[in-house]
Scaffold this active site. Structure first.
Site, mmCIF file in Angstrom:
data_model
loop_
_atom_site.group_PDB
_atom_site.id
_atom_site.type_symbol
_atom_site.label_atom_id
_atom_site.label_comp_id
_atom_site.label_asym_id
_atom_site.label_seq_id
_atom_site.Cartn_x
_atom_site.Cartn_y
_atom_site.Cartn_z
ATOM 1 N N HIS A 1 41.437 29.097 31.646
ATOM 2 C CA HIS A 1 40.775 29.569 32.867
ATOM 3 C C HIS A 1 41.382 30.929 33.223
ATOM 4 O O HIS A 1 42.600 31.050 33.334
ATOM 5 C CB HIS A 1 41.031 28.609 34.035
ATOM 6 C CG HIS A 1 40.281 27.318 33.910
ATOM 7 N ND1 HIS A 1 39.202 27.008 34.683
ATOM 8 C CD2 HIS A 1 40.463 26.282 33.076
ATOM 9 C CE1 HIS A 1 38.753 25.816 34.334
ATOM 10 N NE2 HIS A 1 39.498 25.355 33.370
ATOM 11 N N MET B 1 37.004 16.258 36.263
ATOM 12 C CA MET B 1 38.034 16.444 37.305
ATOM 13 C C MET B 1 37.733 17.629 38.235
ATOM 14 O O MET B 1 38.640 18.266 38.754
ATOM 15 C CB MET B 1 39.401 16.661 36.642
ATOM 16 C CG MET B 1 39.791 15.578 35.653
ATOM 17 S SD MET B 1 41.262 16.039 34.734
ATOM 18 C CE MET B 1 41.292 14.774 33.452
ATOM 19 N N SER B 2 36.448 17.913 38.418
ATOM 20 C CA SER B 2 36.109 19.089 39.242
ATOM 21 C C SER B 2 34.740 18.917 39.888
ATOM 22 O O SER B 2 34.202 17.822 39.945
ATOM 23 C CB SER B 2 36.113 20.347 38.364
ATOM 24 O OG SER B 2 35.020 20.311 37.463
ATOM 25 N N HIS C 1 41.703 23.314 40.613
ATOM 26 C CA HIS C 1 41.529 21.868 40.522
ATOM 27 C C HIS C 1 42.489 21.153 41.470
ATOM 28 O O HIS C 1 43.606 21.611 41.702
ATOM 29 C CB HIS C 1 41.814 21.388 39.098
ATOM 30 C CG HIS C 1 40.897 21.963 38.073
ATOM 31 N ND1 HIS C 1 41.113 23.181 37.487
ATOM 32 C CD2 HIS C 1 39.759 21.479 37.529
ATOM 33 C CE1 HIS C 1 40.150 23.431 36.637
ATOM 34 N NE2 HIS C 1 39.307 22.425 36.633
ATOM 35 N N ALA D 1 33.299 20.818 32.186
ATOM 36 C CA ALA D 1 33.418 20.012 30.977
ATOM 37 C C ALA D 1 33.610 18.574 31.434
ATOM 38 O O ALA D 1 34.281 18.333 32.433
ATOM 39 C CB ALA D 1 34.621 20.460 30.174
ATOM 40 N N TYR E 1 44.105 18.524 40.748
ATOM 41 C CA TYR E 1 45.312 18.076 40.017
ATOM 42 C C TYR E 1 46.362 19.172 39.876
ATOM 43 O O TYR E 1 47.501 18.901 39.506
ATOM 44 C CB TYR E 1 44.946 17.508 38.630
ATOM 45 C CG TYR E 1 44.261 18.465 37.693
ATOM 46 C CD1 TYR E 1 44.952 19.517 37.093
ATOM 47 C CD2 TYR E 1 42.914 18.320 37.392
ATOM 48 C CE1 TYR E 1 44.328 20.393 36.240
ATOM 49 C CE2 TYR E 1 42.274 19.192 36.527
ATOM 50 C CZ TYR E 1 42.987 20.224 35.950
ATOM 51 O OH TYR E 1 42.355 21.100 35.116
ATOM 52 N N GLU E 2 46.002 20.408 40.173
ATOM 53 C CA GLU E 2 46.997 21.486 40.150
ATOM 54 C C GLU E 2 47.863 21.460 41.409
ATOM 55 O O GLU E 2 48.837 22.203 41.500
ATOM 56 C CB GLU E 2 46.305 22.844 40.041
ATOM 57 C CG GLU E 2 45.604 23.056 38.707
ATOM 58 C CD GLU E 2 44.851 24.379 38.678
ATOM 59 O OE1 GLU E 2 45.464 25.404 38.343
ATOM 60 O OE2 GLU E 2 43.650 24.389 39.006
ATOM 61 N N SER F 1 35.775 24.621 32.114
ATOM 62 C CA SER F 1 36.676 24.640 30.948
ATOM 63 C C SER F 1 35.988 25.076 29.664
ATOM 64 O O SER F 1 34.964 24.524 29.295
ATOM 65 C CB SER F 1 37.178 23.211 30.674
ATOM 66 O OG SER F 1 38.464 23.044 31.149
ATOM 67 N N ASN G 1 33.527 15.319 25.000
ATOM 68 C CA ASN G 1 34.140 14.178 24.288
ATOM 69 C C ASN G 1 33.570 12.880 24.834
ATOM 70 O O ASN G 1 32.987 12.853 25.924
ATOM 71 C CB ASN G 1 35.667 14.181 24.505
ATOM 72 C CG ASN G 1 36.007 14.146 25.986
ATOM 73 O OD1 ASN G 1 35.941 15.175 26.673
ATOM 74 N ND2 ASN G 1 36.339 12.980 26.501
ATOM 75 N N HIS H 1 43.252 17.926 25.531
ATOM 76 C CA HIS H 1 42.654 19.085 26.219
ATOM 77 C C HIS H 1 42.158 20.106 25.197
ATOM 78 O O HIS H 1 41.149 20.781 25.423
ATOM 79 C CB HIS H 1 43.666 19.709 27.179
ATOM 80 C CG HIS H 1 43.115 20.890 27.931
ATOM 81 N ND1 HIS H 1 42.051 20.779 28.819
ATOM 82 C CD2 HIS H 1 43.447 22.208 27.925
ATOM 83 C CE1 HIS H 1 41.776 21.969 29.319
ATOM 84 N NE2 HIS H 1 42.607 22.853 28.796
#
Ligand code: HPA
Length: 268
Positions: free
Chosen positions: A55, A205-206, A77, A107, A79-80, A25, A229, A241
């Site tokens: 992306h 998340m990756s 990902h 990230a 979550y997609e 990201s 963050n 995001h």
């Protein structure tokens, strides 16, 4: 897989990459001033396309410091809504194309006060908090073994190299354990506290599915997180995001410098 390989070989004039680099990201600028061949995921048989803002969704083939590299501009990902087998399909293709080393970037949110936004963190190990494994299903024994060892996913020699490159480039490089959740919601403060107690340093998340498959295939693997963050509860700010993308934009120069130094020094 044969259809994917044939397509890539035809479009790249039989390019045999030594290194594969996955951009996370907000880090998509890496290839900005490089010449190379771009193949959008949507055109590659067997590839799924990414839906995330920031992306690009293409493979980019280039040569840097005399090393042949394939860059994933945008990753898929969980979550997609993709299967872990879709997410890790490109890693298998890289291995079949001849790649020996996989560089994963992402990230991540910091689980500790001393890992600050815009810090870079070398991944020493991970915790797979998705509780799903990309190797579930019938095993292809020609690719790897059924019960692969995972005691040194993030190759020691490459971690040493990354630290050396960071020191030479005067870039501060933290080191820690990456925790993966499925997302897409960010964590609750209670979850963040738990991940810290469990030994995590950063959460994202990756990366974990790709790293597991990379190690299974016998590729050398290195992972670097850009801390964008403080994770939920560590700071009082709400997470967005846009913040992740913005810190990615600011830290891109430092990140690019480190990745370049590593690619320059990697022995292929
Ligand atoms: N949590 C999960 N994933 C992330 C974060 C976070 O705080 N920051 C960037 N990716």
């Amino acid at each position: 897989m044969q259809a994917t390989i044939s397509y890539i070989k035809e479009k790249t004039g039989n390019f045999i990459p030594d290194i594969a680099l996955v951009l996370g990201s907000g880090l998509g600028e890496f290839t900005k001033n490089l010449d190379g061949i771009t193949l959008p995921y949507g055109d590659i048989p067997g590839f799924k396309t990414s839906t995330v803002k920031g992306h690009n969704g293409s493979l980019f083939f280039t040569t840097l410091f005399d090393k042949k590299i394939v860059v994933m501009q945008g990753r898929l990902h969980f979550y997609e809504g993709y299967e872990l087998s879709d997410i890790t399909y490109p890693v298998k293709i890289f291995k079949m194309l001849g790649v020996k080393t996989l560089i994963l970037t992402n990230a991540a949110g910091s689980l500790r006060e001393d890992f600050k936004p815009s810090d870079l963190m070398l991944i020493s190990d991970h915790i797979n908090f998705t509780c799903k494994n990309p190797l579930i299903g019938k095993n292809d024994d020609t690719l790897g073994e059924r019960f692969p060892d995972m005691s040194n996913i993030y190759t020691d020699s490459l971690r040493d190299l990354a630290k050396k490159c960071a020191a030479e480039s005067e870039i501060e490089l933290k080191e820690g354990v990456y925790v993966m959740t499925t997302g897409p919601s960010y964590e609750t403060p209670a979850e963040v506290k738990m991940f810290g107690i469990l030994g995590g340093s950063a959460v994202g998340m990756s990366t974990v599915p790709e790293a597991i498959v990379s190690n299974y295939l016998g590729l050398k693997t290195i992972g670097i997180s850009l801390i964008t963050n403080y994770a939920s509860g560590i700071s009082k700010e709400k997470l967005s995001h846009n913040e992740v993308v913005e810190v990615g934009r600011i830290a891109t120069k430092k990140f690019t410098k480190l990745i370049n130094a590593i690619i320059n020094k990697i022995e292929v």
